[in-house]
Design an enzyme around this catalytic site. Structure first.
Site, PDB file in Angstrom:
ATOM      1  N   CYS A   1       0.858  -1.186   0.000  1.00  0.00           N
ATOM      2  CA  CYS A   1       0.000   0.000   0.000  1.00  0.00           C
ATOM      3  C   CYS A   1       0.895   1.237   0.000  1.00  0.00           C
ATOM      4  O   CYS A   1       1.798   1.357   0.823  1.00  0.00           O
ATOM      5  CB  CYS A   1      -0.898  -0.006   1.228  1.00  0.00           C
ATOM      6  SG  CYS A   1      -1.947   1.459   1.372  1.00  0.00           S
ATOM      7  N   LYS A   2       0.649   2.154  -0.925  1.00  0.00           N
ATOM      8  CA  LYS A   2       1.521   3.314  -1.086  1.00  0.00           C
ATOM      9  C   LYS A   2       1.165   4.464  -0.146  1.00  0.00           C
ATOM     10  O   LYS A   2       1.874   5.465  -0.108  1.00  0.00           O
ATOM     11  CB  LYS A   2       1.483   3.804  -2.536  1.00  0.00           C
ATOM     12  CG  LYS A   2       2.107   2.808  -3.519  1.00  0.00           C
ATOM     13  CD  LYS A   2       2.082   3.340  -4.937  1.00  0.00           C
ATOM     14  CE  LYS A   2       2.727   2.346  -5.900  1.00  0.00           C
ATOM     15  NZ  LYS A   2       2.682   2.831  -7.298  1.00  0.00           N
ATOM     16  N   GLN A   3       0.065   4.316   0.580  1.00  0.00           N
ATOM     17  CA  GLN A   3      -0.312   5.351   1.539  1.00  0.00           C
ATOM     18  C   GLN A   3       0.073   4.920   2.943  1.00  0.00           C
ATOM     19  O   GLN A   3      -0.065   3.745   3.308  1.00  0.00           O
ATOM     20  CB  GLN A   3      -1.812   5.627   1.461  1.00  0.00           C
ATOM     21  CG  GLN A   3      -2.230   6.361   0.199  1.00  0.00           C
ATOM     22  CD  GLN A   3      -3.654   6.871   0.287  1.00  0.00           C
ATOM     23  OE1 GLN A   3      -4.553   6.171   0.745  1.00  0.00           O
ATOM     24  NE2 GLN A   3      -3.870   8.090  -0.159  1.00  0.00           N
TER      25      GLN A   3
ATOM     26  N   PHE B   1      -0.319   4.446   6.857  1.00  0.00           N
ATOM     27  CA  PHE B   1      -1.444   4.227   7.753  1.00  0.00           C
ATOM     28  C   PHE B   1      -1.433   5.313   8.835  1.00  0.00           C
ATOM     29  O   PHE B   1      -0.449   5.421   9.573  1.00  0.00           O
ATOM     30  CB  PHE B   1      -1.343   2.850   8.398  1.00  0.00           C
ATOM     31  CG  PHE B   1      -1.899   1.733   7.551  1.00  0.00           C
ATOM     32  CD1 PHE B   1      -1.721   1.728   6.174  1.00  0.00           C
ATOM     33  CD2 PHE B   1      -2.609   0.701   8.125  1.00  0.00           C
ATOM     34  CE1 PHE B   1      -2.225   0.709   5.390  1.00  0.00           C
ATOM     35  CE2 PHE B   1      -3.123  -0.329   7.352  1.00  0.00           C
ATOM     36  CZ  PHE B   1      -2.940  -0.325   5.979  1.00  0.00           C
TER      37      PHE B   1
ATOM     38  N   HIS C   1       5.913  -6.371   4.003  1.00  0.00           N
ATOM     39  CA  HIS C   1       6.890  -5.368   3.567  1.00  0.00           C
ATOM     40  C   HIS C   1       7.976  -5.991   2.702  1.00  0.00           C
ATOM     41  O   HIS C   1       8.557  -7.018   3.087  1.00  0.00           O
ATOM     42  CB  HIS C   1       7.515  -4.709   4.799  1.00  0.00           C
ATOM     43  CG  HIS C   1       8.621  -3.756   4.487  1.00  0.00           C
ATOM     44  ND1 HIS C   1       8.444  -2.640   3.696  1.00  0.00           N
ATOM     45  CD2 HIS C   1       9.931  -3.754   4.852  1.00  0.00           C
ATOM     46  CE1 HIS C   1       9.584  -1.990   3.592  1.00  0.00           C
ATOM     47  NE2 HIS C   1      10.503  -2.646   4.277  1.00  0.00           N
TER      48      HIS C   1
ATOM     49  N   ASP D   1       2.877  -0.039  13.577  1.00  0.00           N
ATOM     50  CA  ASP D   1       2.733   0.954  14.635  1.00  0.00           C
ATOM     51  C   ASP D   1       2.728   2.334  13.996  1.00  0.00           C
ATOM     52  O   ASP D   1       2.452   2.462  12.794  1.00  0.00           O
ATOM     53  CB  ASP D   1       3.815   0.790  15.707  1.00  0.00           C
ATOM     54  CG  ASP D   1       5.232   0.997  15.175  1.00  0.00           C
ATOM     55  OD1 ASP D   1       5.391   1.511  14.047  1.00  0.00           O
ATOM     56  OD2 ASP D   1       6.190   0.637  15.899  1.00  0.00           O
TER      57      ASP D   1
ATOM     58  N   ASN E   1      14.182   5.528 -14.434  1.00  0.00           N
ATOM     59  CA  ASN E   1      14.693   6.008 -13.157  1.00  0.00           C
ATOM     60  C   ASN E   1      15.981   6.808 -13.340  1.00  0.00           C
ATOM     61  O   ASN E   1      15.972   8.030 -13.272  1.00  0.00           O
ATOM     62  CB  ASN E   1      14.912   4.823 -12.202  1.00  0.00           C
ATOM     63  CG  ASN E   1      13.618   4.143 -11.807  1.00  0.00           C
ATOM     64  OD1 ASN E   1      12.585   4.785 -11.681  1.00  0.00           O
ATOM     65  ND2 ASN E   1      13.660   2.838 -11.590  1.00  0.00           N
TER      66      ASN E   1
END
Length: 258
Positions: A85-87, A89, A103, A134, A231
């Site tokens: 997930c790129k956002q 938490f 991860h 966390d 890149n």
């Protein structure tokens, strides 16, 4: 299979449709969906339709910067699984319900963005980790982790694909214990290394007058070579044009070399 599942309403939120499809197949292989209700979502700029084509289940789009979306997640789900997930938490979500992250780095050595890139450049071990989330980035207690092999000819994409395989190995081993809330955690040995997206962006522009060892240059180029992604680049002084650079390798079988 025992139906003693602690978490029965689970949200998977991701921005990697291919890895979502692999997780969905694993759920079917383990016969988990008969016991646990899974819902699926993407975030950021991801398109739910792209995910639905890969996974063949409904996807919704969730914005983790939207407090209403966050409160809806807390109210509806006892467990949230983040997988690429790129956002980030937000703290209310982490404190409001159990959150687990898959991860693509070996914590705490490879915390943050594009772990395989910085593993190559800094000659660090690399792997995959499942950990509790966390309020810090890739920082929570470790459920399980796994190192992957590195070769001197690996590009970013080579390592990334190997890491994705390691993630699935970890999920196959740990998913049911996580859903049953019967697992132990390992605190990180140290704070480790945290690399941010801005650190990656700084690597991309090449200085043609920089002096270093060829090993360092080659490591940087292969770390920034990721299939068709653009890149690494330099600016041509005569034309002002941006020129992208990728490298590829062709390791030979040692039995056939002379």
């Amino acid at each position: 299979m025992s139906n003693e599942f602690h978490f029965r309403e689970v949200l998977v939120i991701s921005d990697n449709p291919i890895q979502c499809a692999r997780l969905y197949r694993l759920l079917q292989e383990l016969n988990i969906e008969k016991h646990v209700n899974f819902k699926w979502a993407c975030s950021g700029n991801s398109n739910p339709l792209e995910f639905q084509r890969e996974v063949k289940v409904p996807f919704q789009h969730l914005d983790l910067k939207n407090s209403e979306h966050v409160q809806s997640i807390i109210k509806s789900f006892s467990l949230v699984i983040s997988m690429h997930c790129k956002q980030l938490f937000p703290e209310p979500l982490v404190r409001g319900t159990r959150c687990i992250n898959v991860h693509p780095g070996y914590n705490p050595i490879n915390r943050g963005w594009y772990p395989q890139v910085f593993a190559v450049i800094n000659e660090l071990p690399i792997g995959a980790t499942i950990h509790e989330i966390d309020c810090e980035l890739d920082h929570g207690p470790i459920i399980d982790r796994m190192l992957v092999q590195q070769n001197s000819w690996d590009t970013s994409l080579d390592l990334y694909n190997r890491i994705l395989d390691a993630e699935m190995t970890l999920l196959q081993k740990n998913l049911i214990p996580v859903l049953k809330n019967k697992y132990e955690v390992l605190p990180a040995e140290e704070e480790g290394n945290l690399f941010l997206k801005n650190d990656f962006n700084k690597l991309c522009q090449l200085d043609l007058d920089e002096q270093s060892s060829f090993r360092n240059f080659l490591n940087r180029l292969r770390a920034l070579s990721h299939g068709t992604f653009k890149n690494a680049f330099y600016i041509d002084k005569k034309t002002g044009r941006k020129v992208y650079v990728n490298v590829q390798f062709d390791p030979c079988d040692p039995l056939t070399t002379k």
